[in-house]
Scaffold this motif. Structure first.
Motif, short mmCIF file in Angstrom:
data_model
loop_
_atom_site.label_atom_id
_atom_site.label_comp_id
_atom_site.label_asym_id
_atom_site.label_seq_id
_atom_site.Cartn_x
_atom_site.Cartn_y
_atom_site.Cartn_z
N LEU A 1 0.82 -1.20 0.00
CA LEU A 1 0.00 0.00 0.00
C LEU A 1 0.86 1.26 0.00
O LEU A 1 0.52 2.25 -0.62
CB LEU A 1 -0.92 -0.01 1.22
CG LEU A 1 -1.83 1.20 1.42
CD1 LEU A 1 -2.76 1.36 0.23
CD2 LEU A 1 -2.62 1.08 2.71
N SER A 2 1.99 1.22 0.67
CA SER A 2 2.83 2.40 0.77
C SER A 2 3.45 2.79 -0.55
O SER A 2 3.90 3.91 -0.71
CB SER A 2 3.92 2.17 1.82
OG SER A 2 4.74 1.07 1.43
N THR A 3 3.53 1.86 -1.50
CA THR A 3 4.13 2.16 -2.79
C THR A 3 3.11 2.69 -3.79
O THR A 3 3.49 3.11 -4.88
CB THR A 3 4.81 0.92 -3.37
OG1 THR A 3 3.83 -0.12 -3.54
CG2 THR A 3 5.91 0.44 -2.43
N LYS A 4 1.84 2.67 -3.46
CA LYS A 4 0.82 3.13 -4.38
C LYS A 4 0.62 4.64 -4.26
O LYS A 4 0.91 5.24 -3.23
CB LYS A 4 -0.50 2.40 -4.10
CG LYS A 4 -0.45 0.91 -4.38
CD LYS A 4 -1.80 0.26 -4.14
CE LYS A 4 -1.77 -1.22 -4.44
NZ LYS A 4 -3.08 -1.87 -4.23
N PRO B 1 -1.79 7.81 -3.94
CA PRO B 1 -3.18 8.13 -3.54
C PRO B 1 -3.97 8.72 -4.70
O PRO B 1 -3.43 9.45 -5.54
CB PRO B 1 -2.99 9.14 -2.40
CG PRO B 1 -1.60 8.90 -1.90
CD PRO B 1 -0.81 8.48 -3.09
N SER B 2 -5.24 8.43 -4.73
CA SER B 2 -6.11 8.92 -5.81
C SER B 2 -7.47 9.29 -5.25
O SER B 2 -7.90 8.75 -4.22
CB SER B 2 -6.27 7.86 -6.91
OG SER B 2 -6.91 6.70 -6.39
N GLU C 1 -8.58 6.54 -2.34
CA GLU C 1 -7.93 5.24 -2.42
C GLU C 1 -6.44 5.35 -2.15
O GLU C 1 -5.82 6.41 -2.29
CB GLU C 1 -8.16 4.61 -3.80
CG GLU C 1 -9.62 4.33 -4.12
CD GLU C 1 -9.79 3.60 -5.44
OE1 GLU C 1 -9.51 2.39 -5.49
OE2 GLU C 1 -10.20 4.26 -6.41
N ASN C 2 -5.86 4.21 -1.76
CA ASN C 2 -4.41 4.06 -1.55
C ASN C 2 -3.89 4.96 -0.44
O ASN C 2 -2.79 5.51 -0.53
CB ASN C 2 -3.64 4.31 -2.85
CG ASN C 2 -4.05 3.37 -3.96
OD1 ASN C 2 -4.43 2.22 -3.70
ND2 ASN C 2 -4.00 3.85 -5.19
N ASP D 1 -4.10 5.27 4.16
CA ASP D 1 -4.46 4.47 5.32
C ASP D 1 -5.62 5.11 6.07
O ASP D 1 -6.06 6.22 5.77
CB ASP D 1 -3.26 4.23 6.23
CG ASP D 1 -2.66 5.54 6.73
OD1 ASP D 1 -3.21 6.60 6.41
OD2 ASP D 1 -1.65 5.49 7.44
N GLU E 1 -7.90 0.25 2.34
CA GLU E 1 -7.21 1.14 1.41
C GLU E 1 -8.17 1.92 0.52
O GLU E 1 -7.73 2.71 -0.31
CB GLU E 1 -6.23 0.35 0.53
CG GLU E 1 -6.89 -0.72 -0.30
CD GLU E 1 -5.91 -1.48 -1.18
OE1 GLU E 1 -6.35 -2.00 -2.22
OE2 GLU E 1 -4.72 -1.54 -0.82
N ARG E 2 -9.45 1.75 0.70
CA ARG E 2 -10.45 2.48 -0.07
C ARG E 2 -11.49 3.03 0.89
O ARG E 2 -12.08 2.30 1.67
CB ARG E 2 -11.10 1.58 -1.12
CG ARG E 2 -12.14 2.29 -1.97
CD ARG E 2 -12.75 1.34 -2.99
NE ARG E 2 -11.75 0.85 -3.93
CZ ARG E 2 -12.00 -0.06 -4.88
NH1 ARG E 2 -13.22 -0.58 -4.98
NH2 ARG E 2 -11.05 -0.46 -5.70
#
Length: 410
Positions: free
Chosen positions: A5-8, A10-11, A27-28, A30, A245-246
């Motif tokens: 998750l940390s590599t994604k 945010p959107s 999304e993406n 915490d 994450e969403r």
């Protein structure tokens, strides 16, 4: 937060945007970030609201305090409030001026037989003085034309807010002062009526325990957000490492700010607060070495001449204040064989009027006539003990804490 998750990136995906409502998916990120954004949108965004009411005439059936409270809840247009208006605490005026406040007036009297409704359409904004505009043209140029006006005043498709009803012969005349503020001070400055978010609509993470009588699915229907995610299979094993994450966020504004500005300014305030925290952590104690337990190992000297203080409040030169290591200058007075006391090095003054340190000192006078902690066989605190109570010799006849040998530091 998982490594994946940390590599994604945010959107944000906006599902619905209206005049006073926005529904979007975040999304993406915490859970802590999503909740921080929600709290920032509620309480960290500055708006304009009526803060003081001077009632000149009130012959209605409503009390002055009741009317003043209703006026304070009226949403006022606060677009670009950060740059267009000052806080009263940052202004040079004594009470209020055109730079830090907006004046509104209301004067309604019923002369006919029909009931008159006093609404926000009757609130008139007093224009600022021309001299003020000349002195500070930038602040006033950033204000929109309807800045400080009631949100739904003579707006198409919106009904005005009812303030009071008056009958024949009744009158309401008052003066209002609107100021800039935050919802942390009072809820009237909040730009949002409610901000909510949902995650894991299928409860796959089991963060919620559903109480039910016979059928859980029938008694706990899914929200419309469940269509965004796949339902788990009945035999699907539980993943105890999974993280949400969403987040489905829904914000409803009161009208002082548009939903777009609320979300943007909420993100900006959250970024500013986090930046202030990072700056404080990187600048304070920049020259000190902090170990993994948060203890300063090599504190810098203080400007007042006293020994450097540790996280436990006392002077420190020992790497571990609680250990019994034989290092000199231990925080608690040379516990474990400290060669020199930390409260008064050498033969200087101790805690009281002693010529030798009170803790872990020699055999000179302490608080009484001999050091109470760590001394020899002289008189203790009260002058009656033949041996000190702490860290005294093991052949003490009588101590403050019993007739046996001292329990601590023998």
């Amino acid at each position: 937060m998982s490594r994946l998750l940390s590599t994604k990136v945010p959107s944000v995906r906006i599902r619905k945007l209206q005049r006073d409502h926005v529904d979007f998916v975040l999304e993406n990120v915490d859970l802590a970030f999503a909740n921080s954004l929600r709290r920032a949108m509620i309480a960290d965004i500055a708006t304009v609201a009526i803060d003081m009411v001077e009632i000149e005439t009130n012959t209605t059936v409503l009390a002055d305090e009741f009317i003043a409270h209703r006026l304070g809840q009226v949403p006022l247009i606060s677009a670009n409030c950060d740059e267009a208006m000052k806080f009263s605490r940052d202004c040079d005026c004594l009470s209020s001026c055109d730079l830090c406040s907006i004046e509104l007036r209301l004067n309604v009297m019923c002369t006919g037989d029909e009931t008159v409704h006093v609404t926000t359409d009757d609130l008139a904004v007093v224009l600022p003085q021309q001299s003020r505009i000349v002195d500070a043209p930038e602040e006033f140029s950033r204000r929109p034309p309807n800045f400080g006006h009631p949100y739904n005043k003579k707006s198409e498709g919106l009904q005005p807010i009812l303030l009071a009803k008056i009958r024949k012969g009744q009158e309401l005349k008052l003066r209002c002062i609107a100021k800039k503020g935050l919802a942390k001070e009072h809820a009237k400055w909040s730009p949002c009526a409610a901000v909510a978010f949902e995650y894991d609509p299928h409860n796959k993470l089991r963060h919620t325990t559903h109480w039910y009588e016979t059928d859980e699915k029938a008694e706990w229907p899914l929200s419309h957000n469940a269509r965004e995610e796949l339902a788990p299979a009945d035999d699907e094993p539980f993943d105890y490492t999974a993280q949400p994450e969403r987040f489905y966020m829904d914000a409803e504004t009161v009208g002082s700010l548009s939903p777009k500005e609320v979300v943007q300014r909420g993100l900006a305030e959250l970024q500013k607060n986090l930046g202030s925290l990072v700056h404080a952590l990187t600048t304070s104690n920049a020259t000190d070495d902090v170990n993994q337990n948060g203890v300063i190992e090599n504190p810098t000297a203080q400007s007042n001449g006293f020994p450097p203080t540790s996280t436990y409040g006392g002077p420190s030169a020992a790497a571990n204040p609680w250990s019994g290591s034989p290092q000199a200058n231990s925080i608690w007075g040379g516990m474990g064989g400290g060669a020199s006391p930390t409260w008064a090095s050498g033969t200087g003054t101790g805690v009281g009027p002693s010529s030798s340190p009170v803790w872990s000192g020699a055999t000179n006078a302490g608080i009484g006539s001999s050091p109470t902690w760590g001394g020899a066989t002289s008189t203790g605190v009260g002058g009656s003990s033949t041996s000190p109570a702490w860290r005294g010799p093991t052949d003490a006849e009588s101590t403050t804490w019993g007739n046996e040998s001292p329990a601590w530091g023998t």
